[in-house]
Design a protein around this motif. Structure first.
Motif, PDB file in Angstrom:
ATOM      1  N   LYS A 118      53.323  37.996  10.161  1.00  0.00           N
ATOM      2  CA  LYS A 118      53.314  39.101   9.197  1.00  0.00           C
ATOM      3  C   LYS A 118      51.899  39.563   8.887  1.00  0.00           C
ATOM      4  CE  LYS A 118      55.359  37.941   5.368  1.00  0.00           C
ATOM      5  NZ  LYS A 118      56.602  37.580   4.692  1.00  0.00           N
TER       6      LYS A 118
ATOM      7  N   ASP B  45      46.935  39.402 -14.939  1.00  0.00           N
ATOM      8  CA  ASP B  45      47.914  40.489 -14.978  1.00  0.00           C
ATOM      9  C   ASP B  45      47.702  41.500 -13.857  1.00  0.00           C
ATOM     10  OD1 ASP B  45      45.603  41.314 -16.186  1.00  0.00           O
ATOM     11  OD2 ASP B  45      46.481  41.421 -18.194  1.00  0.00           O
ATOM     12  N   PHE B  46      47.184  41.024 -12.756  1.00  0.00           N
ATOM     13  CA  PHE B  46      47.089  41.783 -11.516  1.00  0.00           C
ATOM     14  C   PHE B  46      48.040  41.075 -10.567  1.00  0.00           C
ATOM     15  CE2 PHE B  46      44.880  42.446  -7.377  1.00  0.00           C
ATOM     16  CZ  PHE B  46      44.814  43.824  -7.369  1.00  0.00           C
ATOM     17  N   ARG B  47      49.296  41.491 -10.604  1.00  0.00           N
ATOM     18  CA  ARG B  47      50.349  40.677  -9.995  1.00  0.00           C
ATOM     19  C   ARG B  47      50.879  41.277  -8.708  1.00  0.00           C
ATOM     20  NH1 ARG B  47      53.248  37.173 -13.819  1.00  0.00           N
ATOM     21  NH2 ARG B  47      51.932  37.023 -15.654  1.00  0.00           N
ATOM     22  N   TYR B  48      50.528  40.641  -7.636  1.00  0.00           N
ATOM     23  CA  TYR B  48      51.062  40.996  -6.332  1.00  0.00           C
ATOM     24  C   TYR B  48      51.250  39.711  -5.548  1.00  0.00           C
ATOM     25  CZ  TYR B  48      49.224  45.640  -7.458  1.00  0.00           C
ATOM     26  OH  TYR B  48      48.935  46.824  -8.066  1.00  0.00           O
ATOM     27  N   LEU B  49      52.241  39.707  -4.661  1.00  0.00           N
ATOM     28  CA  LEU B  49      52.356  38.585  -3.744  1.00  0.00           C
ATOM     29  C   LEU B  49      51.190  38.617  -2.762  1.00  0.00           C
ATOM     30  CD1 LEU B  49      56.099  38.337  -2.713  1.00  0.00           C
ATOM     31  CD2 LEU B  49      54.923  37.371  -4.681  1.00  0.00           C
ATOM     32  N   ARG B  50      50.956  37.502  -2.101  1.00  0.00           N
ATOM     33  CA  ARG B  50      49.949  37.508  -1.039  1.00  0.00           C
ATOM     34  C   ARG B  50      50.431  38.356   0.135  1.00  0.00           C
ATOM     35  NH1 ARG B  50      47.475  32.172   1.798  1.00  0.00           N
ATOM     36  NH2 ARG B  50      49.103  32.562   3.351  1.00  0.00           N
ATOM     37  N   ASP B  51      51.745  38.450   0.306  1.00  0.00           N
ATOM     38  CA  ASP B  51      52.314  39.249   1.387  1.00  0.00           C
ATOM     39  C   ASP B  51      52.021  40.747   1.240  1.00  0.00           C
ATOM     40  OD1 ASP B  51      53.390  37.071   2.570  1.00  0.00           O
ATOM     41  OD2 ASP B  51      55.472  37.509   2.106  1.00  0.00           O
ATOM     42  N   TRP B  52      51.544  41.129   0.055  1.00  0.00           N
ATOM     43  CA  TRP B  52      51.239  42.527  -0.244  1.00  0.00           C
ATOM     44  C   TRP B  52      50.427  43.150   0.902  1.00  0.00           C
ATOM     45  CZ3 TRP B  52      46.875  44.010  -4.167  1.00  0.00           C
ATOM     46  CH2 TRP B  52      46.888  45.389  -4.380  1.00  0.00           C
TER      47      TRP B  52
ATOM     48  N   LYS C 215      60.603  44.942   4.432  1.00  0.00           N
ATOM     49  CA  LYS C 215      59.152  44.734   4.446  1.00  0.00           C
ATOM     50  C   LYS C 215      58.635  45.041   3.040  1.00  0.00           C
ATOM     51  CE  LYS C 215      55.421  45.545   7.646  1.00  0.00           C
ATOM     52  NZ  LYS C 215      54.468  46.632   7.675  1.00  0.00           N
ATOM     53  N   LEU C 216      57.971  44.075   2.437  1.00  0.00           N
ATOM     54  CA  LEU C 216      57.591  44.208   1.030  1.00  0.00           C
ATOM     55  C   LEU C 216      56.730  45.452   0.797  1.00  0.00           C
ATOM     56  CD1 LEU C 216      57.651  42.872  -1.817  1.00  0.00           C
ATOM     57  CD2 LEU C 216      55.459  41.821  -1.222  1.00  0.00           C
TER      58      LEU C 216
ATOM     59  N   TYR D 292      59.557  43.296 -15.200  1.00  0.00           N
ATOM     60  CA  TYR D 292      59.286  44.586 -14.551  1.00  0.00           C
ATOM     61  C   TYR D 292      60.394  45.622 -14.760  1.00  0.00           C
ATOM     62  CZ  TYR D 292      56.011  41.451 -12.286  1.00  0.00           C
ATOM     63  OH  TYR D 292      55.036  40.524 -12.072  1.00  0.00           O
TER      64      TYR D 292
ATOM     65  N   PHE E 171      59.398  29.924   8.371  1.00  0.00           N
ATOM     66  CA  PHE E 171      58.270  30.154   7.453  1.00  0.00           C
ATOM     67  C   PHE E 171      56.972  30.325   8.235  1.00  0.00           C
ATOM     68  CE2 PHE E 171      54.718  27.754   5.476  1.00  0.00           C
ATOM     69  CZ  PHE E 171      54.443  28.574   4.391  1.00  0.00           C
TER      70      PHE E 171
ATOM     71  N   GLN F  23      56.804  42.910  -8.055  1.00  0.00           N
ATOM     72  CA  GLN F  23      55.781  42.691  -9.093  1.00  0.00           C
ATOM     73  C   GLN F  23      55.096  44.009  -9.455  1.00  0.00           C
ATOM     74  OE1 GLN F  23      53.341  39.384  -7.700  1.00  0.00           O
ATOM     75  NE2 GLN F  23      54.900  37.941  -8.345  1.00  0.00           N
ATOM     76  N   ASP F  24      53.739  44.052  -9.378  1.00  0.00           N
ATOM     77  CA  ASP F  24      53.038  45.268  -9.777  1.00  0.00           C
ATOM     78  C   ASP F  24      53.136  46.399  -8.749  1.00  0.00           C
ATOM     79  OD1 ASP F  24      52.334  44.560 -12.302  1.00  0.00           O
ATOM     80  OD2 ASP F  24      50.315  43.877 -11.814  1.00  0.00           O
ATOM     81  N   LEU F  25      53.781  46.104  -7.609  1.00  0.00           N
ATOM     82  CA  LEU F  25      54.068  47.191  -6.662  1.00  0.00           C
ATOM     83  C   LEU F  25      55.200  48.079  -7.189  1.00  0.00           C
ATOM     84  CD1 LEU F  25      54.008  45.334  -3.231  1.00  0.00           C
ATOM     85  CD2 LEU F  25      52.540  47.237  -3.878  1.00  0.00           C
TER      86      LEU F  25
ATOM     87  N   ARG G 268      43.005  44.487 -16.951  1.00  0.00           N
ATOM     88  CA  ARG G 268      43.749  43.991 -15.798  1.00  0.00           C
ATOM     89  C   ARG G 268      42.871  43.033 -15.017  1.00  0.00           C
ATOM     90  NH1 ARG G 268      46.858  47.220 -11.247  1.00  0.00           N
ATOM     91  NH2 ARG G 268      48.502  45.693 -10.940  1.00  0.00           N
TER      92      ARG G 268
ATOM     93  N   ASP H  33      56.014  35.335   0.548  1.00  0.00           N
ATOM     94  CA  ASP H  33      55.117  34.286   0.041  1.00  0.00           C
ATOM     95  C   ASP H  33      55.792  32.915   0.053  1.00  0.00           C
ATOM     96  OD1 ASP H  33      53.080  36.092  -0.329  1.00  0.00           O
ATOM     97  OD2 ASP H  33      52.638  35.470  -2.387  1.00  0.00           O
TER      98      ASP H  33
ATOM     99  N   HIS I 129      51.167  43.587   3.980  1.00  0.00           N
ATOM    100  CA  HIS I 129      51.386  43.137   5.370  1.00  0.00           C
ATOM    101  C   HIS I 129      52.813  43.403   5.793  1.00  0.00           C
ATOM    102  CE1 HIS I 129      47.465  41.411   5.760  1.00  0.00           C
ATOM    103  NE2 HIS I 129      47.611  40.814   4.610  1.00  0.00           N
TER     104      HIS I 129
ATOM    105  N   TYR J 207      61.077  36.109   4.564  1.00  0.00           N
ATOM    106  CA  TYR J 207      60.278  35.297   3.644  1.00  0.00           C
ATOM    107  C   TYR J 207      59.372  36.219   2.820  1.00  0.00           C
ATOM    108  CZ  TYR J 207      61.421  31.240   6.576  1.00  0.00           C
ATOM    109  OH  TYR J 207      62.075  30.257   7.263  1.00  0.00           O
TER     110      TYR J 207
ATOM    111  N   ASP K  20      57.093  33.626  10.383  1.00  0.00           N
ATOM    112  CA  ASP K  20      57.088  34.843   9.567  1.00  0.00           C
ATOM    113  C   ASP K  20      55.738  35.049   8.881  1.00  0.00           C
ATOM    114  OD1 ASP K  20      59.234  36.856   8.330  1.00  0.00           O
ATOM    115  OD2 ASP K  20      57.822  36.307   6.761  1.00  0.00           O
ATOM    116  N   GLU K  21      55.252  34.004   8.224  1.00  0.00           N
ATOM    117  CA  GLU K  21      54.039  34.184   7.408  1.00  0.00           C
ATOM    118  C   GLU K  21      52.777  34.274   8.278  1.00  0.00           C
ATOM    119  OE1 GLU K  21      54.140  35.048   4.417  1.00  0.00           O
ATOM    120  OE2 GLU K  21      55.898  34.195   3.425  1.00  0.00           O
TER     121      GLU K  21
END
Lengths: 283, 291
Positions: free
Chosen positions: A30, A274-281, B16-17, B127, A23, B55-57, A269, B217, A283, B215, A26-27
């Motif tokens: 990334k 309802d603005f849904r993305y992971l934090r990983d978005w 990769k997301l 989704y 973890f 998700q929204d992607l 939005r 998040d 990267h 991983y 990776d995090e």
């Protein structure tokens, strides 16, 4: 702790450690970082984070920051230094007495009263956060969190203070699991054995301040949170009714500390809704 | 009899997301590598082209089955059969978790995930639209069926494939760790192992389990991919946590022996099952069709 609950909470140490090391690697990598920085208090939680981060990233990619206040126990600093020596990791000692005292010298005059221990404790926790985030920028290193699941649930921490971090490897470990894993990764005995304390004033211990033991809290929280038993079902199992209710209320009351600020919804939005993305978005 | 033995590869990878370009490249590399190792088939994890929690992607990463990116993998199936997975968008703009099986440069089968977990940490139905069937197809490896992750947690799904004469089930997955406590015999990994061994033995099939790693998040996908034989033994198993390509040989003669020794599929009473289910449906026990 009842033997069946103790058994249920028992971690598979090697597996858990490898997931947490993965973890961290990776995090951190990334998002384009190689290094992490963390506060090292001399307590068990930050010691465990330090051992995990060092195992995951290597000693040259971690930096420990020791931030004593003038009333901090000297043994805390000594225990933190023991971790630094054992891991052979770079460290910086940053006294926070100056900025904290300067702040209250001014603020006590402005408010015409002396700050309560709670306010002083919060200010110290946030001073440490400010320091860590400054060093984060200075060292190009992400801040690793040191709050465990028990204190996050109980809200036994300062919002935007010790609860702030970029990523937290130990936030899904109950206190008893922190102890188990700390012994496994080799946290020094002096840290494993002492009573947990926020060390904000002399002779403070967590359990004295909370009014119950971590074992009691872990036992009740595990059955309520993880097993989804109702408070009444837990009480039926023979636990003290007022303690169960007190802990459950405390968790609910402190939900705000575990969430980002809420935003008034106006548009179609909205961030956080309802603005849904992971934090990983990205990267 | 060379025909009886087929080499099957599993690409246990960390997508990769949201980065289709990077994931596509990884797919191409793994296909070349598996091909070089003499594999007849390579199986990729669920949503290997997009990552799991889109998700929204979803709106950005969705592709029609005819898109050039998807076609680039289909083209590579001239050398080796490929099962891979992505977010599929239909002409009427529904979004599915889809797995495509490509062979000899053509799409041979398309499966849209039927069971979309939407509970606990899962949010798929928000989704995605659900698929509505479990079908089989034929290849040089026999009669095949695919179950995408949660599909395999519903007893009826592998049963329906087996009744359509499937001898090889492909299970692409994105399965996260959910319990690292010692007493949790049924952590997700142990649960999957028991489940797949039991299906393989009850249905007399080989099962290829391709689970992702990495991983998203903080959620850890553990891998543990492998191939289980009709006698419940594991022919090959990947480790947990790391990307790797694993290869094993599937021997249909074992399926033959096992099905002769323990002829459970032969003895299955499909008419009995169908008539009892029909009676329950007529009584209205299950509400409207589609549920």
């Amino acid at each position: 702790m009842r033997p069946d609950i103790e058994q249920a909470l028992r971690l598979r140490e090697e597996l858990t450690t490898s997931v947490l090391e993965g973890f961290l690697r990776d995090e951190v990598r990334k998002v384009g970082f190689e290094r992490v920085v963390f506060g090292l208090s001399g307590g068990i939680d930050s010691a465990l984070s330090a051992y995990l981060a060092t195992r995951a990233l290597g000693r040259e990619h971690v930096h420990a920051v020791l931030m004593p206040y003038r009333s901090s126990s000297p043994s805390s600093l000594a225990d933190a230094m023991e971790v630094v020596r054992d891991l052979d990791i770079p460290h910086t000692v940053v006294e926070i007495t100056g900025p904290v005292d300067a702040y209250f010298e001014q603020m006590d005059k402005l408010l015409g009263e002396q700050a309560s221990p709670l306010r002083r404790g919060n200010r110290m926790a946030r001073e440490r956060m400010v320091t860590l985030y400054d060093l984060s920028a200075a060292m190009n290193a992400l801040v690793v969190g040191t709050s465990n699941k028990t204190e996050l649930l109980l809200g036994y921490g300062t919002q935007f203070g010790d609860m702030a971090s970029a990523l937290n490897p130990i936030g899904d470990l109950y206190k008893c699991q922190v102890r188990q894993l700390s012994a496994y990764v080799g946290v020094p005995q002096s840290i494993l054995k002492k009573a947990p304390s926020a060390d904000l004033w002399a002779d403070q211990t967590d359990e004295k301040e909370l009014g119950f033991t971590y074992d009691d809290a872990d036992e009740i929280l595990y059955q309520w949170v993880d097993l989804r038993l109702t408070p009444d079902e837990i009480i039926e199992r023979g636990y003290d009714a007022s303690l169960v209710r007190h802990i459950v209320q405390r968790v609910a009351r402190n939900q705000y500390k575990r969430k980002p600020p809420i935003i008034a919804k106006l548009s179609g939005r909205t961030i956080g809704i309802d603005f849904r993305y992971l934090r990983d978005w990205g990267h | 009899m060379a025909f009886d033995i087929q080499r099957v590869a599993i690409a246990q990878m960390a997508p990769k997301l949201g980065d289709i370009g990077a994931n596509l490249e990884r797919h191409h590399e793994y296909i070349r590598e598996a091909s070089a190792q003499g594999a007849h088939l390579i199986v990729f994890p669920e949503l290997g082209l997009t990552g799991y929690q889109t998700q929204d992607l979803t709106l950005e990463v969705a592709r029609s089955a005819a898109s050039p990116e998807i076609q680039s993998i289909v083209d590579m199936s001239k050398e080796i059969d490929v099962l891979f997975s992505f977010v599929e968008e239909t002409d009427d703009h529904r979004f599915y978790v889809t797995a495509l099986y490509a062979s000899k440069g053509e799409v041979v089968h398309k499966h849209r995930k039927v069971y979309l977990p939407t509970y606990g940490m899962f949010d798929e139905r928000r989704y995605f639209a659900p698929g509505d069937r479990f079908d089989v197809w034929k290849s040089s490896l026999g009669t095949l069926g695919v179950l995408i992750c949660e599909d395999a947690w519903h007893l009826s799904a592998p049963y329906l494939l087996a009744m359509q004469k499937a001898t090889l089930l492909l299970v692409p997955a994105s399965s996260p760790w959910r319990n690292t406590m010692a007493a949790a015999e049924f952590g997700s990994h142990a649960f999957w192992r028991h489940l797949l061994q039991m299906y393989a033995q009850l249905l007399g099939v080989h099962i290829v389990f391709a689970n992702r790693v990495g991983y998203e998040d903080g959620v850890h996908f553990y891998g543990g991919s492998g191939i289980v034989a009709p006698n419940g033994s594991w022919l090959v198993e990947a480790g947990t946590g790391e990307s790797e390509l694993i290869v094993a040989e599937i021997d249909r003669r074992l399926t033959r022996r096992t099905r002769y020794t323990t002829p459970l599929v032969r003895d299955e009473r499909v008419h009995l099952v169908a008539s009892q289910l029909q009676a329950l449906l007529q009584r209205g026990d299950f509400g409207a069709p589609g549920h």
